[in-house]
Design a protein around this motif. Structure first.
Motif, PDB file in Angstrom:
ATOM      1  N   UNK A 190     -41.746  16.283   4.148  1.00 42.26           N
ATOM      2  CA  UNK A 190     -41.343  17.646   3.770  1.00 42.26           C
ATOM      3  C   UNK A 190     -39.831  17.841   3.847  1.00 42.26           C
ATOM      4  N   UNK A 191     -39.054  16.764   3.660  1.00 45.01           N
ATOM      5  CA  UNK A 191     -37.601  16.909   3.654  1.00 45.01           C
ATOM      6  C   UNK A 191     -37.175  17.676   2.405  1.00 45.01           C
ATOM      7  N   UNK A 192     -36.147  18.524   2.525  1.00 42.53           N
ATOM      8  CA  UNK A 192     -35.647  19.205   1.331  1.00 42.53           C
ATOM      9  C   UNK A 192     -35.211  18.188   0.274  1.00 42.53           C
ATOM     10  N   UNK A 193     -35.482  18.506  -0.977  1.00 40.44           N
ATOM     11  CA  UNK A 193     -35.030  17.733  -2.146  1.00 40.44           C
ATOM     12  C   UNK A 193     -35.806  16.454  -2.404  1.00 40.44           C
ATOM     13  N   UNK A 194     -36.345  15.808  -1.370  1.00 35.63           N
ATOM     14  CA  UNK A 194     -36.868  14.455  -1.527  1.00 35.63           C
ATOM     15  C   UNK A 194     -38.387  14.390  -1.511  1.00 35.63           C
ATOM     16  N   UNK A 195     -38.912  13.422  -2.269  1.00 31.54           N
ATOM     17  CA  UNK A 195     -40.339  13.126  -2.201  1.00 31.54           C
ATOM     18  C   UNK A 195     -40.594  12.265  -0.958  1.00 31.54           C
ATOM     19  N   UNK A 196     -41.694  12.495  -0.245  1.00 32.44           N
ATOM     20  CA  UNK A 196     -41.948  11.761   1.002  1.00 32.44           C
ATOM     21  C   UNK A 196     -42.343  10.314   0.724  1.00 32.44           C
TER      22      UNK A 196
END
Length: 478
Positions: A190-196
Motif C-alpha cells: 500500500x505504498x503511495x504511487x507504487x504497485x506492491x
C-alpha cells in the motif's frame, strides 16, 4: 566449487554497499547491484578508509550487471566498476533506466569531476551500456552446451522502477535447474504511487534483504494521521518542520501524502474546536491553515527525480493514476515551492530562521550526511521552535542517526566538524519506510509455492538479520 555460488561484496554484514556476485559456473558470473557504503560501513574494522570505493574483486568472469533499483547504496560504485574495466551490459527496469543517469551524474560530480564535458562523456558511456527490461519477461543471457542462464525482473514496490531479480540456471549436462532470486529492497504494501510486490513462483536460493527484519510498521492510514498530527503539533510553535528525505522514493511519497492532507483540508469549510484543538491549559489552538502552508522542496536533485516520476505515470498504481484523472497533481500542487539555486536556498534558509512563519522543508540527504539539510540543521537545531521529523532509516554512524538517537535527550551532533546542541524537537515515523517490515519479508517467502532450499539474509544490521532469521526458521518448521 559447486555452482551456483554467491559471493557478497557488500551488504552482507550491514545495510549499505549492496553488491553480490552470482558465479553461475567457472567461466560466467553475474553482478547484482554495485552500491556505495555509507555511515560506519565506510570503514573496515574501525580503520578509516577512502569509503571502500575501489572494486577489489576480479571482473574476469562477470558477464553483466543487473540493477535492482537506483538508490545510491545499490548503484553508487558503478563509476568505479567502469574504471576497473567492466565492459558488459547493465540491465535494469525501464523506469530505472530513466532514473539511473540522474543518480550517476550526481555521483560522478561528487566523486570524479565537475567538468561538464567529462560528465557528459561518462553518461553517454553508461547509457550505451543500459539494457532496459520490461517487468515479467524472461531474457536469455547465456546459452551454451554447459549453461543456459535467463533473468527476469519483477516489481519490488520499493521505489519507482525497483525490481527483484529472478535468475534461472539450467545445466544441460546434468539436467539440473536452479532458480536464484535476489530480493533487492522490497517495499511495504500500500505504498503511495507504487504497485506492491508479489512473491516469486519459487526460489531454490533466495538472497533476502532484512533492513526492518526486527520490527513492524504502522499501517498507511495511521501513519498519515500521525504525519498530520505531528506537523500540526510542531507548527503551533510557529517553526519549521525539517524532513530529511532521500531524493528518490521517499520525497515523492511524502509529497503525495502531503497533497492528500492539503486536499482534504481544502474540502473542509469549517474547523470546529475539539479536544484535539486544545492545549494543555485548556485554550484553543489555531488549526494549521494547510491550504496556505508552504511545502518547500529544497533539493535540485529531488526536483529532477520528481519530474521524472511525473513522466512515468504509466508505472504508477491505480489509485495514483485516478488522482491525476480527477484533475489533481500529486507531485505538483499549489503549495509546493521548489528551490533550485544555492542563492535561493540561502535566502529561504535565512527567511525561515529569522521569521516565525510555519513551513515544511523537505531536503536531502536522507541521513543528513550531506546536502542542503545540513545547512538547515546547523541553523535550526538550537531552536526549540523547530522540529526534525525522520521518516526513513538512519544508518549507524550517520548524523541523522545521532540526531534521532540523542536529540530527544537534549544531546548534540557533529556536522562538518562542528558540534551543534540539539534543542529542536525530534520525532520519527517508522511507517514511512520504503522497506518491507518483518511481516512483509516473511510473507514474501511464504507466498512462494515451495519453501526455498537456502535463504541468505543480507542488507540488515545484526539484530534485524538475526530476528528475521529466527522468524523464518520458526515458520519453516511448522
Amino acid at each position: 566449487m559447486r555452482y551456483p555460488d554467491i559471493e557478497h561484496h557488500g551488504a552482507k554484514d550491514g545495510v549499505t554497499g549492496s553488491c553480490h556476485q552470482l558465479h553461475m559456473d567457472a567461466s560466467h558470473s553475474l553482478l547484482v547491484d554495485c552500491g556505495l557504503f555509507q555511515g560506519n560501513e565506510t570503514s573496515i574494522d574501525g580503520r578509516a578508509t577512502t569509503g571502500r570505493l575501489d572494486i577489489e574483486f576480479s571482473l574476469a568472469t562477470v558477464q553483466a550487471l543487473v540493477i535492482t533499483h537506483v538508490h545510491i547504496d545499490h548503484v553508487g560504485r558503478i563509476p568505479y566498476l567502469l574504471a576497473a574495466g567492466f565492459k558488459g551490459p547493465i540491465y535494469c527496469s525501464e523506469p530505472s533506466a530513466k532514473l539511473l543517469p540522474i543518480v550517476l551524474e550526481d555521483a560522478f560530480k561528487l566523486g570524479f569531476s565537475r567538468d561538464q564535458n567529462d560528465i557528459e562523456r561518462y553518461l553517454r558511456l553508461v547509457e550505451q551500456r543500459l539494457r532496459p527490461l520490461p517487468y515479467q519477461q524472461w531474457l536469455t543471457l547465456l546459452e551454451t552446451s554447459q549453461l543456459v542462464a535467463r533473468i527476469r525482473l519483477q516489481r519490488a514496490g520499493h521505489v519507482l522502477g525497483s525490481a527483484y531479480v529472478e535468475i534461472d540456471l539450467t545445466y544441460p549436462a546434468t539436467g539440473e535447474n536452479i532458480r536464484v532470486v535476489f530480493s533487492g529492497d522490497l517495499g511495504a504494501p500500500h505504498a503511495p504511487l507504487l504497485m506492491p510486490p508479489k512473491s516469486p513462483e519459487r526460489a531454490d536460493i533466495l538472497v533476502l534483504e532484512s533492513t526492518y527484519g526486527d520490527r513492524l510498521h504502522e499501517d498507511r492510514a495511521s501513519r498519515r494521521q500521525r504525519l498530520e498530527a505531528v506537523i500540526e503539533h510542531a507548527l503551533k510553535d510557529q517553526g519549521t518542520v525539517l524532513i530529511p528525505a532521500f531524493s528518490i522514493g521517499r520525497t515523492q511519497e511524502l509529497l503525495y501524502e502531503l497533497e492528500e492532507i492539503i486536499h482534504h483540508h481544502g474540502e473542509l469549510s469549517t474547523v470546529k474546536p475539539s479536544a484535539a484543538n486544545r492545549d494543555s491549559a485548556g485554550g484553543t489552538l489555531e488549526p494549521t491553515d494547510w491550504p496556505k502552508l508552504p511545502i518547500i522542496l529544497d533539493s535540485p536533485l529531488a526536483t529532477r527525480f520528481t519530474e521524472a516520476y511525473r513522466s512515468l505515470k504509466s508505472f504508477w498504481n491505480h489509485e495514483a493514476r485516478e488522482r491525476v484523472e480527477a484533475g489533481r497533481n500529486p507531485l505538483a500542487f499549489d503549495n509546493l515551492i521548489k528551490i533550485d539555486s544555492h542563492t535561493d536556498h540561502i535566502a529561504v534558509l535565512n527567511h525561515l530562521t529569522q521569521t516565525a512563519r510555519p513551513a515544511i522543508v523537505i531536503a536531502g540527504n536522507g541521513m543528513c550526511s550531506g546536502g542542503r539539510i545540513v545547512n538547515y540543521l546547523k541553523a535550526m537545531l538550537h531552536d526549540p521552535r523547530h522540529d526534525v521529523l525522520f521518516v526513513g532509516y538512519q544508518a549507524q554512524g550517520t548524523p541523522g542517526h545521532a540526531v534521532q538517537q540523542y536529540g530527544p535527550k537534549g544531546g548534540y551532533v557533529d556536522l562538518d566538524g562542528e558540534r551543534f546542541g540539539i534543542r529542536a524537537n525530534v520525532t520519527s515515523i517508522g511507517g514511512y519506510s520504503a522497506h518491507a517490515d518483518q511481516r512483509g519479508l516473511v510473507e514474501f517467502v511464504t507466498g512462494m509455492g515451495e519453501w526455498p532450499q537456502e535463504i541468505r539474509v543480507v542488507h540488515g544490521e545484526m539484530g534485524a538479520k538475526e530476528a528475521l532469521a529466527r522468524k523464518l526458521r520458526d515458520r519453516s518448521s511448522r
